[in-house]
Design an enzyme around this catalytic site. Sequence first.
Site, PDB file in Angstrom:
ATOM      1  N   THR A 164      -9.621 -29.655  -6.018  1.00 50.00           N
ATOM      2  CA  THR A 164      -7.941 -30.313  -6.764  1.00 50.00           C
ATOM      3  C   THR A 164      -7.624 -31.155  -6.632  1.00 50.00           C
ATOM      4  OG1 THR A 164      -7.697 -27.980  -5.025  1.00 50.00           O
ATOM      5  CG2 THR A 164      -5.678 -29.575  -6.390  1.00 50.00           C
ATOM      6  N   GLN A 303       8.055   8.840  -0.528  1.00 48.48           N
ATOM      7  CA  GLN A 303       7.278   8.488   0.645  1.00 48.48           C
ATOM      8  C   GLN A 303       6.074   7.493   0.801  1.00 48.48           C
ATOM      9  OE1 GLN A 303       6.855  11.321   4.097  1.00 48.48           O
ATOM     10  NE2 GLN A 303       8.496  11.779   4.447  1.00 48.48           N
ATOM     11  N   GLN A 361      -1.061  -1.505  -7.084  1.00 44.97           N
ATOM     12  CA  GLN A 361      -0.613  -0.128  -7.570  1.00 44.97           C
ATOM     13  C   GLN A 361       0.892   0.210  -7.613  1.00 44.97           C
ATOM     14  OE1 GLN A 361      -3.688   1.058  -6.896  1.00 44.97           O
ATOM     15  NE2 GLN A 361      -2.346   3.271  -6.657  1.00 44.97           N
ATOM     16  N   ILE A 362       2.029  -0.326  -7.199  1.00 43.71           N
ATOM     17  CA  ILE A 362       3.464   0.583  -7.376  1.00 43.71           C
ATOM     18  C   ILE A 362       3.790   0.266  -8.587  1.00 43.71           C
ATOM     19  CG2 ILE A 362       5.582   0.029  -6.798  1.00 43.71           C
ATOM     20  CD1 ILE A 362       4.640  -0.597  -3.636  1.00 43.71           C
ATOM     21  N   GLY A 364       2.109   0.308 -10.983  1.00 45.91           N
ATOM     22  CA  GLY A 364       0.765   1.182 -11.999  1.00 45.91           C
ATOM     23  C   GLY A 364       0.314   0.774 -13.388  1.00 45.91           C
ATOM     24  N   GLU A 388      -9.858 -23.636   2.376  1.00 45.65           N
ATOM     25  CA  GLU A 388      -9.683 -24.612   3.714  1.00 45.65           C
ATOM     26  C   GLU A 388     -10.226 -23.594   4.695  1.00 45.65           C
ATOM     27  OE1 GLU A 388      -5.896 -27.331   4.354  1.00 45.65           O
ATOM     28  OE2 GLU A 388      -5.521 -26.486   1.551  1.00 45.65           O
TER      29      GLU A 388
END
Length: 408
Positions: A164, A303, A361-362, A364, A388
């Site tokens: 880095t 759910q 995923q939620i 979509g 690390e």
Amino acid sequence: MAEFTMELNDEQKEVRDWLHGFAADVIRPAAAEWDEREETPWPVIQEAAKVGIYSLDFYAQQYFDPTGLGIPMAMEELFWGDAGIALSIVGTGLAAVGVLANGTEEQIGTWIPQMYGDANDVKVAAFCSSEPDAGSDVASMRTRAVYDEAKDEWVLNGTKTWATNGGIANVHVVVAVVDPELGSKGHASFIVPPNTPGLSQGQKFKKHGIRASHTAEVVLDNVRVPGSCLLGGKEKLDQRLARARERAKAGGERVKNAAMATFEASRPAVGAMAVGTARAAYEVALDYARTREQFGRPIIDNQGVAFQLADMRTSIDAARLLVWRASWMAINGKQFTAAEGSMSKLFASETAKKVTAQAVQILGGNGYTREYPVERMHRDAAIYTIFEGTSEIQRLVIARTLSGMSIR
């Protein structure tokens, strides 16, 4: 010894809110641009310097917080803003930790200020340990440091990778082999001052994530540094090598090397970075689930979505607690008898990967586009289980610590 508490004090809350405001107002609006550009966000680093976030004083205050929570709290808030930009802001800290872990008071006072510069002329630093053939296998390191007694100089040759700020840093901290026969016990850390002949940047990597953070090879071609640039000094090194030789003959206990001392000190901080990224993705997913309607109701009413969010939040909180425990132990001189530092990094890293994937995923199809930040967060999160110390290495450290066996 500072009393452990689950409640941040008023000063810590003030710092947390200040950092959160900077992350929300400065880092987040710039995140997508610098991710696309794949360049060091110098203007953002300069803004951080102007307000005092990118400075030795700020990190010293957090580092020496008697509760141990200053650094993980800061990392979580900055990486909540954006992982790539945040790593550009805090990346210098790994080199600074390398000096703090291995250097003398004089070396600390001389070199760490030069790593940061000032608000008008910001600088960065690089910690150079990994090599093309020596990542997790530090014993395979090939970069050599040979002492020229006549000139009181060390001559460094080799190639470092995955650094880095590598090549663009004002100060490089380089881990090199000084006694090949001792394997990883024969390593030492060196400061390479600004504009030292023979140091150059090799390949700059185009990465999957954290793209606003500069990652490159560092080539060392007969780099000569003064004897005073050996962290800890030659007398201390000679004593350590002598002990390592004696223990090697006796088949005795393991001796920590310079790179491992740095990583042990920084692992809980990396865990906090992962917590910040996971929390950011969770919050986006939660807001989306509350407002996105399908079949005439918000998707959080289902759910299948609600339970995912419950698991996400539970894992994030558990990861934070592991990070806080390890950080508290470190500041209070508690030994990691069960590899608590590695535990925190392992669990938080895996949590970040899982939570960001669940966030995509939620959301979509929207989660898969760059119109929403969870796509970038998911790419960024992949690094936490790699750099690390990979998750596999963390498990190896934990297993060895618990069993006392040299598990391979």
